[in-house]
Design a protein around this motif. Sequence first.
Motif, PDB file in Angstrom:
ATOM      1  N   MET A 125       0.805  -1.215   0.000  1.00  0.00           N
ATOM      2  CA  MET A 125       0.000   0.000   0.000  1.00  0.00           C
ATOM      3  C   MET A 125       0.839   1.267   0.000  1.00  0.00           C
ATOM      4  SD  MET A 125      -1.649  -0.562   3.613  1.00  0.00           S
ATOM      5  CE  MET A 125      -0.805  -0.258   5.093  1.00  0.00           C
ATOM      6  N   LEU A 126       2.138   1.110  -0.189  1.00  0.00           N
ATOM      7  CA  LEU A 126       2.971   2.305  -0.271  1.00  0.00           C
ATOM      8  C   LEU A 126       2.672   3.072  -1.547  1.00  0.00           C
ATOM      9  CD1 LEU A 126       6.476   1.017   0.767  1.00  0.00           C
ATOM     10  CD2 LEU A 126       4.894   2.396   2.077  1.00  0.00           C
ATOM     11  N   PRO A 127       2.396   4.366  -1.422  1.00  0.00           N
ATOM     12  CA  PRO A 127       2.257   5.161  -2.637  1.00  0.00           C
ATOM     13  C   PRO A 127       3.623   5.264  -3.325  1.00  0.00           C
ATOM     14  CG  PRO A 127       1.484   6.364  -0.694  1.00  0.00           C
ATOM     15  CD  PRO A 127       2.183   5.151  -0.204  1.00  0.00           C
ATOM     16  N   ASN A 128       3.640   5.075  -4.644  1.00  0.00           N
ATOM     17  CA  ASN A 128       4.917   5.129  -5.355  1.00  0.00           C
ATOM     18  C   ASN A 128       5.625   6.465  -5.166  1.00  0.00           C
ATOM     19  OD1 ASN A 128       4.341   2.630  -6.218  1.00  0.00           O
ATOM     20  ND2 ASN A 128       4.285   3.118  -8.401  1.00  0.00           N
ATOM     21  N   ILE A 129       4.839   7.502  -5.022  1.00  0.00           N
ATOM     22  CA  ILE A 129       5.441   8.824  -4.869  1.00  0.00           C
ATOM     23  C   ILE A 129       6.227   8.895  -3.549  1.00  0.00           C
ATOM     24  CG2 ILE A 129       3.375   9.876  -3.801  1.00  0.00           C
ATOM     25  CD1 ILE A 129       5.516  11.695  -6.331  1.00  0.00           C
ATOM     26  N   MET A 130       5.792   8.077  -2.578  1.00  0.00           N
ATOM     27  CA  MET A 130       6.494   8.051  -1.302  1.00  0.00           C
ATOM     28  C   MET A 130       7.859   7.371  -1.448  1.00  0.00           C
ATOM     29  SD  MET A 130       5.106   6.500   2.258  1.00  0.00           S
ATOM     30  CE  MET A 130       5.896   6.903   3.800  1.00  0.00           C
ATOM     31  N   LEU A 131       7.964   6.439  -2.399  1.00  0.00           N
ATOM     32  CA  LEU A 131       9.238   5.777  -2.641  1.00  0.00           C
ATOM     33  C   LEU A 131      10.122   6.635  -3.542  1.00  0.00           C
ATOM     34  CD1 LEU A 131       7.894   2.202  -3.431  1.00  0.00           C
ATOM     35  CD2 LEU A 131       9.052   2.911  -1.347  1.00  0.00           C
ATOM     36  N   ALA A 132       9.489   7.356  -4.468  1.00  0.00           N
ATOM     37  CA  ALA A 132      10.255   8.052  -5.506  1.00  0.00           C
ATOM     38  C   ALA A 132      11.194   9.107  -4.930  1.00  0.00           C
ATOM     39  CB  ALA A 132       9.300   8.687  -6.513  1.00  0.00           C
ATOM     40  N   MET A 133      10.722   9.850  -3.949  1.00  0.00           N
ATOM     41  CA  MET A 133      11.561  10.937  -3.442  1.00  0.00           C
ATOM     42  C   MET A 133      12.801  10.428  -2.701  1.00  0.00           C
ATOM     43  SD  MET A 133      12.011  13.506  -0.897  1.00  0.00           S
ATOM     44  CE  MET A 133      10.542  13.352   0.117  1.00  0.00           C
ATOM     45  N   PHE A 152       6.652  -8.102 -15.871  1.00  0.00           N
ATOM     46  CA  PHE A 152       6.923  -7.454 -17.145  1.00  0.00           C
ATOM     47  C   PHE A 152       5.941  -6.297 -17.362  1.00  0.00           C
ATOM     48  CE2 PHE A 152       6.640  -6.748 -21.662  1.00  0.00           C
ATOM     49  CZ  PHE A 152       7.957  -6.854 -22.088  1.00  0.00           C
ATOM     50  N   LEU A 153       4.669  -6.556 -17.063  1.00  0.00           N
ATOM     51  CA  LEU A 153       3.656  -5.522 -17.245  1.00  0.00           C
ATOM     52  C   LEU A 153       3.920  -4.330 -16.331  1.00  0.00           C
ATOM     53  CD1 LEU A 153       0.398  -7.670 -17.502  1.00  0.00           C
ATOM     54  CD2 LEU A 153       1.758  -6.709 -19.340  1.00  0.00           C
ATOM     55  N   PHE A 154       4.290  -4.598 -15.087  1.00  0.00           N
ATOM     56  CA  PHE A 154       4.639  -3.505 -14.158  1.00  0.00           C
ATOM     57  C   PHE A 154       5.760  -2.650 -14.746  1.00  0.00           C
ATOM     58  CE2 PHE A 154       3.297  -6.089 -10.217  1.00  0.00           C
ATOM     59  CZ  PHE A 154       2.113  -5.386 -10.119  1.00  0.00           C
ATOM     60  N   GLY A 155       6.819  -3.350 -15.170  1.00  0.00           N
ATOM     61  CA  GLY A 155       7.988  -2.638 -15.674  1.00  0.00           C
ATOM     62  C   GLY A 155       7.673  -1.866 -16.945  1.00  0.00           C
ATOM     63  N   TRP A 156       6.895  -2.486 -17.811  1.00  0.00           N
ATOM     64  CA  TRP A 156       6.539  -1.861 -19.086  1.00  0.00           C
ATOM     65  C   TRP A 156       5.670  -0.623 -18.859  1.00  0.00           C
ATOM     66  CZ3 TRP A 156       8.268  -2.906 -23.940  1.00  0.00           C
ATOM     67  CH2 TRP A 156       7.583  -2.309 -25.002  1.00  0.00           C
ATOM     68  N   GLY A 157       4.811  -0.683 -17.867  1.00  0.00           N
ATOM     69  CA  GLY A 157       3.851   0.398 -17.659  1.00  0.00           C
ATOM     70  C   GLY A 157       4.350   1.524 -16.762  1.00  0.00           C
ATOM     71  N   ASP A 158       5.496   1.337 -16.138  1.00  0.00           N
ATOM     72  CA  ASP A 158       5.947   2.357 -15.183  1.00  0.00           C
ATOM     73  C   ASP A 158       6.116   3.711 -15.846  1.00  0.00           C
ATOM     74  OD1 ASP A 158       7.252   3.633 -12.881  1.00  0.00           O
ATOM     75  OD2 ASP A 158       9.013   3.523 -14.174  1.00  0.00           O
ATOM     76  N   PHE A 159       5.648   4.715 -15.148  1.00  0.00           N
ATOM     77  CA  PHE A 159       5.764   6.077 -15.663  1.00  0.00           C
ATOM     78  C   PHE A 159       6.434   6.977 -14.622  1.00  0.00           C
ATOM     79  CE2 PHE A 159       3.847  10.341 -15.730  1.00  0.00           C
ATOM     80  CZ  PHE A 159       4.266  10.769 -16.974  1.00  0.00           C
ATOM     81  N   LEU A 160       5.939   6.863 -13.387  1.00  0.00           N
ATOM     82  CA  LEU A 160       6.395   7.762 -12.326  1.00  0.00           C
ATOM     83  C   LEU A 160       7.897   7.665 -12.057  1.00  0.00           C
ATOM     84  CD1 LEU A 160       5.389   9.744 -10.091  1.00  0.00           C
ATOM     85  CD2 LEU A 160       5.283   7.774  -8.595  1.00  0.00           C
ATOM     86  N   PHE A 161       8.394   6.443 -11.848  1.00  0.00           N
ATOM     87  CA  PHE A 161       9.824   6.295 -11.554  1.00  0.00           C
ATOM     88  C   PHE A 161      10.664   6.775 -12.726  1.00  0.00           C
ATOM     89  CE2 PHE A 161       8.519   2.682  -8.584  1.00  0.00           C
ATOM     90  CZ  PHE A 161       8.611   3.490  -7.470  1.00  0.00           C
TER      91      PHE A 161
END
Lengths: 276, 314
Positions: free
Chosen positions: A115-123, A203-212
């Motif tokens: 449930m971690l928001p990706n934005i919380m990991l990105a910074m 693969f789908l996760f990696g292909w679809g990533d935008f934020l990181f």
Amino acid sequence: MDHRKSGYGAMFLAILSTILFLFPIYWMFATSIKPMSDLFASPPHLIPRDVTFAAYLENVFKNPYILGYIGNSFLIACGTMVVTLLLAAPAAYALTRLNLRGKGLILILLLASQMLPNIMLAMPFFILFSKLGLLNSFLGLIIANTTVSLPFAVLVLRPFFLSIPSVLDDAAAIDGCNKWTTFWRVILPLIKPGMLTVGAFCFLFGWGDFLFAMLLTTEESIRPLTLGLYKFIGQYGTQWNNLMAVATVAAIPIVIIFITLQKYIVSGLTSGAVKD
Amino acid sequence: MQQPEVRTMGQKTMGIKSVKTKGIRSWSSYLFVLPGLGFLVFFMFFPIAYNFWLSVKDVKVTNLNGEQHFVGFANYATIFKDELFTISLTNSIIFTGLSILFQFVIGFALALFFNKRFPGRDIMRSLMLLAWLMPIVITATLFKWMLAGDYGVFNYLLQTLGVIQQPVSWLTEADTSLYGTILANIWIGIPFNMIILLSGLQSLPDHLYEAAKLDGASRFQQFVHITLPLMRPTILVLLMLGVIYTFKVFDLIFIMTGGGPVNASFVLPLYAYQLSFITFDFSLGATVASIMFLILIALSAVYLWMLRKEEQTL
């Protein structure tokens, strides 16, 4: 119940609702093969009248950048898949089979990490990677994507390991296997469907990533197709046929994976992701 | 490695040996988990801790490598007073609430329908999943085009049906932009809801329905008194997962509206992004991220509590 009669009525309704529901995907493709002038026809042509593949020729085959983006996407998606599987498979095996203390705690942590928001990991990644020299690197993006896919992968793989009777482990041990060879030669081949399911999702996760990709890279030579598409939105504005051609190309690997592995994807989703 | 040896030993030695091997066994077992766990601890739990640590300091781009101070909960006070926080929290709640409501209701209806037997059922069921698997960037671009004010196909549809008279610029008007993004998100979520609910429905025992039919229960009565109570655990898990996933949505809104116009579709993840990566107020951005995390933790605590209550009543 009169299965026969109601069966065909239901089938007709189902086809109708499936077509209606998937209309956006059809519209993406239909737009991509229309000439520019037809985009602004009123009323819109629901079935393209003049079919042209100019948008593909222009944006995909003649554009050297797009091929670079596609290559990068493949690298990131495959990297995420390989790293995740390498880390997740032994972990999921250990969590089902071996004598471990703190098993319950690890499982709860895995659930919580979803449930971690990706934005919380990105910074924090941004700051950490800038110190480790991982900004603008494929490795950095693969690491970032793996943090998202790894907990999911362990949770989905676990039921697959659970479904294999532990008698097999014992038999392998009698035949002289140690824990690693039991895992590698006996158990892992048996959960191939599970590995396929999880591999497809990674693969789908990696292909679809935008934020990181947006936040951890600045160089176009590293960036994946998702960012390429985003860049086109800014450049092309309302040239929707060009945009939809790029979008269709970005969707093709997803559709291929989906068609070949749909059985695994559906069962993986229902068996692991939720019930556990 | 020790096991075959152990098996050939006599009673007494076996006892002693197995105590010893148990120690070795669990120690080497950790080697299986260690790479994955180490990765997670380093790349996941470290960022969480780092976020909270940043949220009680005053780190900006100007003092990232310079002198930093401990400021206690001052950042939280600043955020709570900020008007943008109230706006984005409200929008996040509307976005999550409406998305989940429609995804769930439509998904459930489809699941009930696809639970019947008819030719081609499985193919159509999984075809729908394509919407859920599409990379968000594609879906966002696609819906941007369909919801476009001038030539978007959505306006054409509504006008043909007589719902609206004039075309609406869904994503560029403050009254509608949030709802435009919600529409796209509902489309994404329907198949996931359907698949999960369908697998729940398929595991329900047939004989209950047969008994109910014999007792003269109507379809609706069967649904309320058999289906819903038995599906409760699945529904709870699904709603909970839905809320968690939807609350985090960033890409979709970022691409479709960028949070605009004038913050009309601004949500919490965008707020955290803006503070951290546009104005470079790292500590304030970390504070918003931490608040989001706490909200999600609180929600899942409620969920675990509900699940436990569920188990007790059964």
